[in-house]
Design a protein around this motif. Structure first.
Motif, PDB file in Angstrom:
ATOM      1  N   SER A 336     164.069  54.194  89.487  1.00 39.03           N
ATOM      2  CA  SER A 336     163.190  54.997  88.645  1.00 39.03           C
ATOM      3  C   SER A 336     162.169  55.714  89.508  1.00 39.03           C
ATOM      4  O   SER A 336     161.699  55.177  90.505  1.00 39.03           O
ATOM      5  CB  SER A 336     162.466  54.112  87.628  1.00 39.03           C
ATOM      6  N   ASN A 337     161.857  56.959  89.134  1.00 38.29           N
ATOM      7  CA  ASN A 337     160.671  57.574  89.706  1.00 38.29           C
ATOM      8  C   ASN A 337     159.477  56.766  89.210  1.00 38.29           C
ATOM      9  O   ASN A 337     159.387  56.451  88.024  1.00 38.29           O
ATOM     10  CB  ASN A 337     160.559  59.031  89.276  1.00 38.29           C
ATOM     11  N   THR A 338     158.581  56.397  90.099  1.00 37.47           N
ATOM     12  CA  THR A 338     157.571  55.389  89.788  1.00 37.47           C
ATOM     13  C   THR A 338     156.211  56.009  89.498  1.00 37.47           C
ATOM     14  O   THR A 338     155.717  56.842  90.262  1.00 37.47           O
ATOM     15  CB  THR A 338     157.448  54.390  90.949  1.00 37.47           C
ATOM     16  N   PHE A 339     155.619  55.580  88.394  1.00 38.32           N
ATOM     17  CA  PHE A 339     154.289  56.010  87.965  1.00 38.32           C
ATOM     18  C   PHE A 339     153.302  54.874  88.199  1.00 38.32           C
ATOM     19  O   PHE A 339     153.399  53.813  87.588  1.00 38.32           O
ATOM     20  CB  PHE A 339     154.332  56.396  86.483  1.00 38.32           C
ATOM     21  N   TYR A 340     152.372  55.121  89.132  1.00 39.21           N
ATOM     22  CA  TYR A 340     151.321  54.141  89.416  1.00 39.21           C
ATOM     23  C   TYR A 340     150.037  54.575  88.715  1.00 39.21           C
ATOM     24  O   TYR A 340     149.413  55.571  89.092  1.00 39.21           O
ATOM     25  CB  TYR A 340     151.080  54.031  90.925  1.00 39.21           C
ATOM     26  N   LEU A 341     149.635  53.819  87.699  1.00 38.80           N
ATOM     27  CA  LEU A 341     148.430  54.109  86.943  1.00 38.80           C
ATOM     28  C   LEU A 341     147.219  53.556  87.679  1.00 38.80           C
ATOM     29  O   LEU A 341     147.177  52.386  88.055  1.00 38.80           O
ATOM     30  CB  LEU A 341     148.516  53.481  85.548  1.00 38.80           C
ATOM     31  N   ASN A 342     146.224  54.407  87.872  1.00 38.89           N
ATOM     32  CA  ASN A 342     144.999  54.014  88.559  1.00 38.89           C
ATOM     33  C   ASN A 342     144.112  53.223  87.604  1.00 38.89           C
ATOM     34  O   ASN A 342     143.724  53.712  86.541  1.00 38.89           O
ATOM     35  CB  ASN A 342     144.257  55.268  89.045  1.00 38.89           C
TER      36      ASN A 342
END
Length: 568
Positions: A336-342
């Protein structure tokens, strides 16, 4: 058109349908989007560049990795120009004067581009990967760094439409496989330093094949990682290689993308590096000229399963309008393209599943270039991804087919829905989605100065595609030039916080994102139904804050350091 949908994709479709129902009337149905809202204007604007990968049946690894570009206004006429990076001969058999060179295209007043390479001094003929622009000498014009598979190059802008190769005199000596480049002032001495990701220790004697013996491009697992390079700007036209002194040499990884930002919010710029099939790196600035690797502590080394992924491109932006900058990293198929939430002081968390990004991995895409932009100005960032395989597809190449045809993939448009989930709306942008090409670089800039970002896709062994953004303006907008008059340049590394009627968001002043490209230096914000800005806050490199008064919308604003009210 008939669609064949797998069980997993059917589940995903149902999930997206349910989410659309939950969203109510806040977002218009995506099937109402008019066709051709990203218009391919490559040929119409005079761009005739064609990337040369130097294919010679040797399956030279860099052939499958590179095609980058730069948006920059090199002549300060207010129009974005384009620099294309080329590949070409990698055997040494072609005389230098006959090798493919990089190309500079100047945009004229009529919006057309003219190839002005011949008299520009930018005829770099190394086997190129990427490039980035930055004002290294604070003279008000943009200089250029080019990454090559062998020796990199640094070009000084002479201010008269020409450039000079100052690599040797400036001390630029990176002879590794350079990839992405970022300019940043890591020591806050007001001069831009340079960080270059190096990919692998290339060994051309290594050969790889499929199980049936057919030759293929080797992957990163067949090579050792390489140490990235950090150059400190000495302020006198020279640079010092401080890679070892700064602590960067402690990690020899397989670096591809890089994005500088103040990840721990202490006023000093840090660096996030995407590595291929290895843990990612986050170099936290220790304020003494050194960096400490802290990606695992920050939550951005691996995905939520603790797995390393094939990190390629990186985008940075406030996806959910919570005044914190989030990260998005592209990967190969089956990841998966990865989404890192701040999450602020506690670092980042992988929210790919909750945001809908994990489902995109069900599709056979390999992502490289990536960028955030608000296509429809609804106040929430959307995502564009440039895709292209690294191995052949299942269909064999037939006689007469183009060499790269089996590697081609469609690019993606992911729409932000109130910052909660993202929906694949690629089919609503046929000119962007339907071509199946081997795409790598993706760059964003407002080429026509109409307040929205246009898109450039770089393709291996083929022509690029320049798309004009003609998406109907559903909402208001504002754009900014964040400028330091004393330094005579854009304040790279600053951030802009926008507060308005029912709106807030944070924007980085950072053209260094995506993969092997650099982008417009201006900040662009879609505002939705926000009709006025109540306050604008700039955090300058070093952490100093200034408050600027509110403003009307649908205009470009220049924010000069010193003109606002300083915050203690």
């Amino acid at each position: 058109m008939k669609l064949k949908i797998s069980g997993k994709l059917l589940v995903f479709a149902v999930m997206m349908l349910c989410f659309a129902c939950e969203s109510g009337s806040e977002n218009a149905p995506v099937d109402e989007m008019p066709k051709e809202t990203l218009v391919d204007i490559t040929e119409a604007t005079g761009i005739d560049f064609v990337h040369d990968a130097g294919v010679d049946s040797s399956y030279y690894f860099p052939e499958i990795m590179g095609a980058g570009s730069v948006f920059f206004d090199y002549d300060n006429d207010g129009k974005q120009d384009i620099y294309f990076v080329n590949g070409g001969d990698h055997t040494g058999k072609v005389p230098p004067e006959n090798r493919a060179v990089n190309r500079l295209y100047r945009q004229g007043a009529d919006g057309r581009f003219t190839d002005v390479t011949a008299n520009s001094g930018l005829t770099d003929n190394g086997y190129g990967m990427g490039a980035a622009a930055g004002d290294i000498d604070n003279d008000g014009d943009l200089d250029l760094y080019v990454s090559n598979v062998n020796r990199d190059a640094l070009y000084r802008n002479n201010g008269d439409g020409t450039f000079s190769d100052i690599s040797e005199s400036a001390g630029i000596s990176n002879e590794g496989w350079g990839v992405s480049i970022a300019f940043l002032d890591y020591d806050l001495d007001n001069f831009l330093d340079i960080y270059v990701t190096n990919y692998v220790e290339l060994d051309t004697t290594v050969k790889c094949t499929y199980r049936n013996g057919r030759p293929m491009y080797c992957g990163p697992a067949n090579y050792s990682g390489a140490v990235d390079v950090l150059y400190r700007n000495n302020g006198d036209g020279t640079f010092s290689d401080v890679t070892e002194k700064a602590g960067i040499a402690t990690a020899a990884k397989k670096g591809l993308g890089v994005v500088p930002a103040d990840y721990n919010q202490d006023g000093y710029p840090d660096l996030y590096v995407a590595n291929d099939q290895q843990v990612n790196l986050c170099w936290i600035n220790q304020k003494d000229g050194t960096f400490k690797e802290s990606a695992l502590l920050m939550g951005i080394a691996v995905n939520y399963l603790g797995k390393r992924e094939a990190g390629m491109g990186i985008a940075l932006g406030d996806l959910n309008n919570d005044l914190l900058l989030d990260l998005y990293v592209t990967h190969v198929e089956n990841e998966s393209n990865t989404f890192y939430l701040n999450k602020g002081e506690v670092g980042f968390t992988d929210q790919s599943r909750d945001a809908g990004f994990e489902q995109n991995s069900l599709l056979p895409y390999t992502g490289f270039g990536v960028g955030f932009l608000d296509l429809d100005r609804d106040g929430y960032l959307d995502i564009l991804v440039a895709n292209g395989r690294i191995n052949r597809g299942n269909s064999p190449r037939l006689p007469g087919d183009k060499y790269w045809l089996p590697y081609g993939e469609q690019n993606l448009v992911l729409a932000g829905n109130n910052g909660r989930r993202f929906q694949d709306v690629s089919g609503q942008y046929p000119a962007f989605f339907e071509p199946k090409e081997l795409s790598r670089g993706l760059a964003l800039a407002d080429i026509d100065n109409d307040g929205d970002l246009d898109v450039l896709i770089n393709n291996i062994g083929a022509a690029p595609r320049l798309y004009r953004n003609d998406v109907p303006a559903k909402g208001n907008w504002v754009s900014f030039t964040v400028y330091d008059p004393e330094l005579k340049r854009v304040a790279v590394g600053a951030t802009v916080k926008i507060l308005g009627e029912n709106f807030q968001s944070l924007y980085p002043v950072n053209p260094y994102y995506s993969y092997i490209t650099s982008n417009d230096f201006r900040v662009f914000a879609g505002l939705g139904d926000c009709n006025a800005l109540t306050e604008i806050e700039v955090t300058w490199p070093g952490g100093e804050k200034e408050i600027f008064p509110g403003s009307a919308v649908n205009r470009h604003i220049q924010l000069n350091r010193g003109d606002g009210k300083r915050q203690e």
